[in-house]
Each structure stands twice: as C-alpha cells, then as structure tokens.
Design a protein around this motif. Structure first.
Motif, PDB file in Angstrom:
ATOM      1  N   ALA A  99      49.662  -3.128  26.927  1.00 43.98           N
ATOM      2  CA  ALA A  99      50.576  -4.111  26.615  1.00 43.98           C
ATOM      3  C   ALA A  99      51.083  -3.780  24.832  1.00 43.98           C
ATOM      4  O   ALA A  99      50.224  -3.210  24.091  1.00 43.98           O
ATOM      5  N   LEU A 100      52.199  -4.343  24.699  1.00 41.05           N
ATOM      6  CA  LEU A 100      52.912  -4.300  23.466  1.00 41.05           C
ATOM      7  C   LEU A 100      53.745  -5.399  23.062  1.00 41.05           C
ATOM      8  O   LEU A 100      54.560  -5.817  23.871  1.00 41.05           O
ATOM      9  N   SER A 101      53.544  -5.905  21.883  1.00 41.01           N
ATOM     10  CA  SER A 101      54.580  -7.084  21.530  1.00 41.01           C
ATOM     11  C   SER A 101      54.768  -6.664  19.969  1.00 41.01           C
ATOM     12  O   SER A 101      54.131  -6.156  19.138  1.00 41.01           O
ATOM     13  N   GLY A 102      56.149  -7.295  19.749  1.00 36.42           N
ATOM     14  CA  GLY A 102      56.546  -6.930  18.292  1.00 36.42           C
ATOM     15  C   GLY A 102      57.960  -7.314  18.193  1.00 36.42           C
ATOM     16  O   GLY A 102      58.715  -8.135  19.303  1.00 36.42           O
ATOM     17  N   ILE A 103      58.541  -7.020  17.057  1.00 36.84           N
ATOM     18  CA  ILE A 103      60.039  -7.179  16.732  1.00 36.84           C
ATOM     19  C   ILE A 103      60.751  -6.135  15.987  1.00 36.84           C
ATOM     20  O   ILE A 103      60.084  -5.653  15.237  1.00 36.84           O
ATOM     21  N   PHE A 104      61.662  -6.038  17.031  1.00 40.77           N
ATOM     22  CA  PHE A 104      62.556  -4.798  16.484  1.00 40.77           C
ATOM     23  C   PHE A 104      64.065  -4.897  16.030  1.00 40.77           C
ATOM     24  O   PHE A 104      64.535  -6.210  16.446  1.00 40.77           O
ATOM     25  N   GLY A 105      64.212  -4.169  14.722  1.00 41.77           N
ATOM     26  CA  GLY A 105      65.790  -4.553  14.123  1.00 41.77           C
ATOM     27  C   GLY A 105      66.865  -3.751  14.866  1.00 41.77           C
ATOM     28  O   GLY A 105      66.699  -2.797  15.840  1.00 41.77           O
ATOM     29  N   PRO A 106      68.044  -4.086  14.474  1.00 40.03           N
ATOM     30  CA  PRO A 106      69.054  -3.396  14.936  1.00 40.03           C
ATOM     31  C   PRO A 106      69.416  -1.864  14.735  1.00 40.03           C
ATOM     32  O   PRO A 106      70.369  -1.294  15.232  1.00 40.03           O
ATOM     33  N   ASP A 107      68.313  -1.295  13.754  1.00 43.81           N
ATOM     34  CA  ASP A 107      68.339   0.229  14.000  1.00 43.81           C
ATOM     35  C   ASP A 107      67.347   0.652  14.974  1.00 43.81           C
ATOM     36  O   ASP A 107      67.176   1.943  15.064  1.00 43.81           O
ATOM     37  N   GLY A 108      66.803  -0.053  15.592  1.00 42.24           N
ATOM     38  CA  GLY A 108      65.707   0.345  16.839  1.00 42.24           C
ATOM     39  C   GLY A 108      64.402   0.546  16.477  1.00 42.24           C
ATOM     40  O   GLY A 108      63.348   0.881  17.037  1.00 42.24           O
ATOM     41  N   ARG A 109      64.170   0.104  15.238  1.00 44.74           N
ATOM     42  CA  ARG A 109      62.813   0.422  14.621  1.00 44.74           C
ATOM     43  C   ARG A 109      62.125  -0.850  14.704  1.00 44.74           C
ATOM     44  O   ARG A 109      62.661  -2.021  14.409  1.00 44.74           O
ATOM     45  N   PRO A 110      60.788  -0.967  14.594  1.00 47.02           N
ATOM     46  CA  PRO A 110      60.140  -2.131  14.455  1.00 47.02           C
ATOM     47  C   PRO A 110      60.282  -2.755  13.130  1.00 47.02           C
ATOM     48  O   PRO A 110      60.244  -1.927  12.071  1.00 47.02           O
ATOM     49  N   VAL A 111      60.278  -4.139  12.967  1.00 51.07           N
ATOM     50  CA  VAL A 111      60.353  -4.590  11.768  1.00 51.07           C
ATOM     51  C   VAL A 111      58.947  -4.710  10.973  1.00 51.07           C
ATOM     52  O   VAL A 111      58.987  -4.593   9.782  1.00 51.07           O
TER      53      VAL A 111
END
Length: 348
Positions: A256-268
């Motif tokens: 399982a993985l949860s998170g938020i990613f930005g427009p550069d494809g990297r996790p915020v």
C-alpha cells in the motif's frame, strides 16, 4: 472551468486506512471521523481508498469462484445504495467541514438484484454529490464481483480546489481514460487504490502505485492525490483464519502507498507505505503553469490533426427501448391480428 486570477492553493489529505470490513455503517462512521480529523488539520480536499465502504473482495484472489460465491453475497448485502442513507451521512460530513471528499464505495445497481459497481463518489464542500464514477473495467479477478461502468462518469468536476477528476486503481493505467480527463481540463487527479498483498510474488504494489501516480502527474503537469487502503488483522482473521498461507500473504509488506505528487512527477511530501495514517500536503495549482510550456499534451505538444480521441459519454443500461410507434387511426372494422380499426365498427 475557466481559471482566472489567483489559482487555488489548499491543503490536500490522502487517507490510508482499513475499512471496518463488510460493515458499511461502521466504515462510514470511521470515514466521518477521518473527515473531521483531516479538516481539523486544514484539509480542503480529502481522498479515501478504493471501495473503502465496506471493503475489497480479496477472496477473488485467494479462493475458487465457487468458494467465493457466499462471500460475494455477503459483500452485496453489505454494499450501499447511491443515493442512500450512507451517502447522505458522507454528504453531511463534507458540508459540516466544508471539504471536498472523494471516496470509493461498493454500489448496488438499482436495475438488477446482484449487480455491484466499484464506484467513486465526489462530494462537494456544500454536501452536493457532484459525481459517481463507476470503474470502467474491473481488473483481472475483480470481474467475479463488479459490473463495468460506462463513459458517462469519466468526467472532470468543477470544485473549489480546482478541476478534479478521479479513476479507480488499475484504470489509472488506462492511457485513454487519463487523456480524456486531461483534455477536460483536469488539474487535480484523485486515484483510489487497495492494498494488494495477494498479487503475484514479483509485483510490488506500492511501487506500482507510485509509478502510475508519478506518470500521470508528469504527463498532465498536474497534482495527484493517491489514497490506498490497508489490511487490518480483523480482515485477516475474517478471510484467512483457517488458511495460514493466505494469512501470511495478506501480511506481505509494500502492498500500500498513499501520497500527493506534483506536476514534476515527484512526491510533494514523503508518501506513506503500509501504515494507517493521513498524508497532508500543500497544493498550489500555479505550479502547473510553467511545466506546460515544455510539454502540454492537450495543447501545443500534440497534433490533433494526426491523433484524435473519441469519448462516448452515453449512459448505458440493460434496456434501450425503440421509440413508440404512432397509434394507428381508428377507422374501419376492428382487426384483432393487428390491433387496428375501431371496435365500435363491429358492433351490431
């Protein structure tokens, strides 16, 4: 949505949690508690996992179809109606906290006893049910449980946090579905997942989630909020109490993985792996502008004279009746074979 002036800036929350398995009322109660917790931390967008209410049919992967049939009935009886009282409870929680809520549910089909959909609800901060997305193609063993949706629900919704679209789990791999959302102006993508420890041995679910989320964020130059469920010991006891091998598989790490990613494809911010919790991050849609200058695949970085996507948004049901024929004129003797004429003309 025409975005002018200041672009939305807000806090997003990605919930990683287990349902109260096969108990819709208790799971909705847990979701309401998590909505309040996240809103208390300033979240304006709160994302929940795939089919969080009331859980995922893991028996499709660990049992034969015959063995799993009784579990399917149990899931159906535990599923929810849309609209319905459980949805009303979630809508009230969104309105009370002023948050946009995206949550996966098992939805009973209204037209046929036994039909289940893997659905994602999008609820606005005033409690309005903005949309119900039904997973287009259940993945692999999931076809034993869910009926597929149609193109009418692949839509971007206009919300206070920006143009928002959502897809469930494996359909985030569907390039055309993702492109349709981008072409509708999506800037915030919510993807819902389930923990999948019973996948093939060489499949790392947490890595697969991260790859798919990063790919959509980078391709679309947008923000992705990904929410994945976890598996509780209660669920393992329920599903695998007499099967040590399955119980061991269900405890497999990196599922399982949860998170938020930005427009550069990297996790915020650092994603959450396996553990229950909530990931928070600040989203500034203004960050989507400059990356578009390099690659805007729904703008200058495409050739629509060469490539074109057709998206059929027609709602599909089990019956598409033909138009009613116009009534025949009531003249002449009654013809019982055709139903024409005037019965009174035959009266003596």
């Amino acid at each position: 949505m025409q975005l002018t002036g200041d672009l939305p800036r807000f806090t997003a929350a990605a919930v990683q949690a287990a349902p109260v398995y096969l108990d819709a009322a208790a799971t909705v109660e847990k979701a309401v508690s998590l909505i309040r917790e996240a809103a208390g931390r300033g979240a304006q967008l709160i994302a929940f996992p795939e089919v969080f209410v009331p859980g995922y049919p893991y028996w499709n992967w660990t049992m034969t179809p015959v063995q799993g049939s009784a579990w399917y009935e149990r899931l159906y009886r535990s599923a929810i109606d849309v609209p319905g009282p459980h949805v009303d409870t979630l809508r009230a929680a969104a309105a009370a906290t002023g948050t946009t809520v995206v949550i996966g549910v098992n939805e009973r089909g209204s037209h046929s006893l036994g039909v289940l959909y893997n659905s994602v609800l999008v609820i606005g901060p005033d409690g309005t049910l903005l949309g119900v997305h039904r997973k287009l193609v259940p993945t692999w063993a999931e076809k034993l449980t869910w009926t597929g949706g149609d193109g009418s629900s692949v839509r971007v919704h206009q919300t206070p946090v920006g143009p928002l679209g959502t897809l469930a789990c494996g359909e985030n791999t569907n390039t055309l579905a993702r492109f349709s959302l981008l072409a509708q102006g999506e800037l915030v993508h919510v993807s819902t997942y389930i923990s999948l420890p019973v996948a093939p041995a060489d499949y790392d679910m947490s890595e697969a989630i991260a790859i798919r989320t990063a790919a959509h964020s980078f391709e679309g130059k947008l923000f992705s909020v990904v929410s994945c469920s976890t598996i509780s010991e209660e669920m393992i006891e329920t599903l695998a109490a007499d099967d040590p091998e399955t119980a061991e598989a269900m405890r497999r790490p990196r599922s399982a993985l949860s998170g938020i990613f930005g427009p550069d494809g990297r996790p915020v911010t650092e994603p959450l792996v396996d553990e229950e919790g909530i990931v928070y991050a600040e989203i500034d849609l203004g960050r989507c502008i400059q990356p578009k200058q390099m690659h805007d695949i729904i703008g200058h970085y495409n050739r629509f004279d060469v490539f074109r996507l057709h998206h059929d948004r027609t709602p599909r049901g089990p019956l598409e009746p033909s138009p009613e024929p116009p009534p025949a004129p009531l003249t002449g003797p009654w013809q019982p074979e055709t139903g024409t004429g005037n019965p009174q003309d035959t009266a003596g």
